[in-house]
Write a protein that holds these residues in place. Structure first.
Motif, PDB file in Angstrom:
ATOM      1  N   GLY A  37       0.812  -1.212   0.000  1.00 62.56           N
ATOM      2  CA  GLY A  37       0.000   0.000   0.000  1.00 62.56           C
ATOM      3  C   GLY A  37       0.843   1.259   0.000  1.00 62.56           C
ATOM      4  N   THR A  38       1.948   1.246   0.743  1.00 60.30           N
ATOM      5  CA  THR A  38       2.846   2.399   0.780  1.00 60.30           C
ATOM      6  C   THR A  38       3.490   2.617  -0.584  1.00 60.30           C
ATOM      7  N   ALA A  39       3.900   1.520  -1.238  1.00 60.07           N
ATOM      8  CA  ALA A  39       4.511   1.621  -2.563  1.00 60.07           C
ATOM      9  C   ALA A  39       3.525   2.163  -3.589  1.00 60.07           C
ATOM     10  N   LEU A  40       2.270   1.694  -3.536  1.00 60.71           N
ATOM     11  CA  LEU A  40       1.250   2.180  -4.464  1.00 60.71           C
ATOM     12  C   LEU A  40       1.006   3.680  -4.266  1.00 60.71           C
ATOM     13  N   SER A  41       1.014   4.110  -3.016  1.00 55.95           N
ATOM     14  CA  SER A  41       0.827   5.530  -2.721  1.00 55.95           C
ATOM     15  C   SER A  41       1.956   6.367  -3.302  1.00 55.95           C
ATOM     16  N   SER A  42       3.179   5.865  -3.192  1.00 59.69           N
ATOM     17  CA  SER A  42       4.336   6.611  -3.696  1.00 59.69           C
ATOM     18  C   SER A  42       4.365   6.638  -5.212  1.00 59.69           C
ATOM     19  N   MET A  43       4.026   5.507  -5.837  1.00 59.41           N
ATOM     20  CA  MET A  43       4.132   5.408  -7.301  1.00 59.41           C
ATOM     21  C   MET A  43       2.918   5.995  -8.019  1.00 59.41           C
ATOM     22  N   LEU A  44       1.713   5.833  -7.427  1.00 54.36           N
ATOM     23  CA  LEU A  44       0.487   6.269  -8.090  1.00 54.36           C
ATOM     24  C   LEU A  44      -0.212   7.350  -7.264  1.00 54.36           C
ATOM     25  N   SER A  45      -0.925   6.926  -6.242  1.00 54.31           N
ATOM     26  CA  SER A  45      -1.656   7.868  -5.389  1.00 54.31           C
ATOM     27  C   SER A  45      -2.090   7.143  -4.122  1.00 54.31           C
ATOM     28  N   TRP A  46      -2.201   7.903  -3.025  1.00 57.15           N
ATOM     29  CA  TRP A  46      -2.719   7.306  -1.792  1.00 57.15           C
ATOM     30  C   TRP A  46      -4.144   6.822  -1.967  1.00 57.15           C
ATOM     31  N   ARG A  47      -4.860   7.399  -2.912  1.00 58.56           N
ATOM     32  CA  ARG A  47      -6.241   6.987  -3.168  1.00 58.56           C
ATOM     33  C   ARG A  47      -6.300   5.545  -3.681  1.00 58.56           C
TER      34      ARG A  47
END
Length: 382
Positions: free
Chosen positions: A146-156
């Motif tokens: 989840g942290t990686a997805l937030s950094s690469m794409l969005s926290w949403r």
């Protein structure tokens, strides 16, 4: 392993990501919604408040079948996280986080009762530990993802991931969990009758103080590893995975040992070990390999007490099992909040990042004393 227990674990996996991923994505949210990190931190408190409000509300659903309650709770998990993903501003996100927290303690409460009823004879604690395993796997894999997805794409995207996972949980609870025998209705007042005994209070305060001790230290584990143990910041992801590994092993070990011995004894020994580990962290965290090893052992101890405490509160809350089982998560979250605050006090005073562990040690010791008193008074006398 029974499919029904796996379905319950899928639910705690969703809850684990929703609760703990906030620590990793706070900077992204603060930047996107134009608030400070401190203000964004209130989103963690909003979730914890939801947990504390939602768990006692279980008494309103006491007449409904357990499987139906689980399905409704998973639907609320989905709704809360999807609303968080779509939140247009900070205050809407705050409300969504509160809603996301509402089913947390309630799900653990109902899920624990269902797991106990679905367990093979003599394996009650192990069944509850399998359900809780989802929470530990969330810390091992889900939170880093989840942290990686937030950094690469969005926290949403992270919140949307939890919402979509909720659809899978909903399906498998419906598909894999058989109709579970309903609890006898003792009436509204009967739900609180178990609180007249000292036993549940010993367990509730032991949970709150014991977890508070760990979170005095764990709330500030990242800066401790960097500034005291000497790890580079780019090693933190791997170290957090190591902490998650400790949680997985501790949880499953605690559940299995509780069925072999007694839950109170296992919880007391685990809590006593945490007290010793926190002291060792204060004195030896400056040695990198020791800091990492002790971190793994401490997170293992944190979850080694979880399933014993959960099963004990069910056993000692006759007539109010839902409220009793849900109260563990209320105590856990209160401990988190108290621990994070107290652990920050030495840092505000200008002391080093190893001092939160020293502050947490007396809390852990208090939890050990309470669990030892419980074991000697209620388990050894049986």
């Amino acid at each position: 392993m029974k499919k029904s227990l796996i379905a319950l674990a899928f639910g705690t996996l969703a809850l684990g990501i929703a609760e703990f991923v906030m620590m990793g994505i706070l900077p992204d949210i603060a930047s996107d919604l134009h608030v400070s990190i401190a203000e964004a931190g209130h989103l963690i408190s909003a979730y914890a408040l939801g947990v504390c409000v939602g768990a006692p509300m279980l008494i309103l659903a006491r007449k409904h079948p357990l499987k139906r309650i689980l399905l409704v709770l998973v639907a609320v998990i989905m709704a809360g996280n999807v609303c968080a993903a779509l939140a247009p501003n900070f205050w809407t996100l705050m409300a969504a986080r509160f809603v996301s927290g509402l089913p947390h303690g309630a799900y653990f409460g109902v899920g624990s009762i269902a797991a106990e009823k679905l367990a093979d004879k003599g394996k009650d604690s192990e069944a509850v530990s399998i359900m809780i395993a989802g929470m530990t796997i969330a810390n091992l894999l889900g939170v880093p993802l989840g942290t990686a997805l937030s950094s690469m794409l969005s926290w949403r995207v992270t919140f949307l991931l939890v919402g979509c996972w909720g659809m899978i949980v909903l399906y498998y609870i419906w598909r894999w969990i058989p109709p579970v025998e309903n609890l006898p209705d003792t009436g509204f007042r009967g739900q609180f009758r178990f609180l007249r005994s000292p036993a549940p209070w010993l367990l509730i305060f032991a949970t709150m103080l014991g977890n508070g001790g760990v979170f005095c230290w764990y709330s500030y584990v990242s800066p401790m590893l960097v500034h005291v143990s000497g790890f580079s910041p780019d090693r933190l992801t791997l170290l957090m995975i190591l902490a998650g590994f400790g949680m997985v092993v501790g949880n499953l070990t605690g559940g299995r040992l509780s069925d072999r011995f007694t839950p109170g004894r296992v919880a007391a020994v685990s809590q006593g070990s945490i007290f010793v580990i926190l002291l060792l962290l204060f004195f030896t965290a400056h040695t990198a390999w020791l800091g990492a090893l002790l971190m793994c052992l401490c997170t293992a101890g944190l979850f080694a007490v979880s399933s014993p405490q959960q099963i004990l509160l069910i056993r000692y809350s006759k007539g109010g099992e839902m409220l009793g089982a849900g109260s563990v998560q209320v105590a856990f979250n209160l401990g988190n909040a108290i621990g994070a605050y107290c652990g920050g006090l030495p840092l505000d005073a200008g002391l080093g990042y190893q001092y939160p562990a020293l502050v947490g040690a007396p809390f852990a010791l208090a939890g050990f004393v309470l669990l030892t008193v419980f074991h000697r008074k209620y388990e050894r006398s049986r």
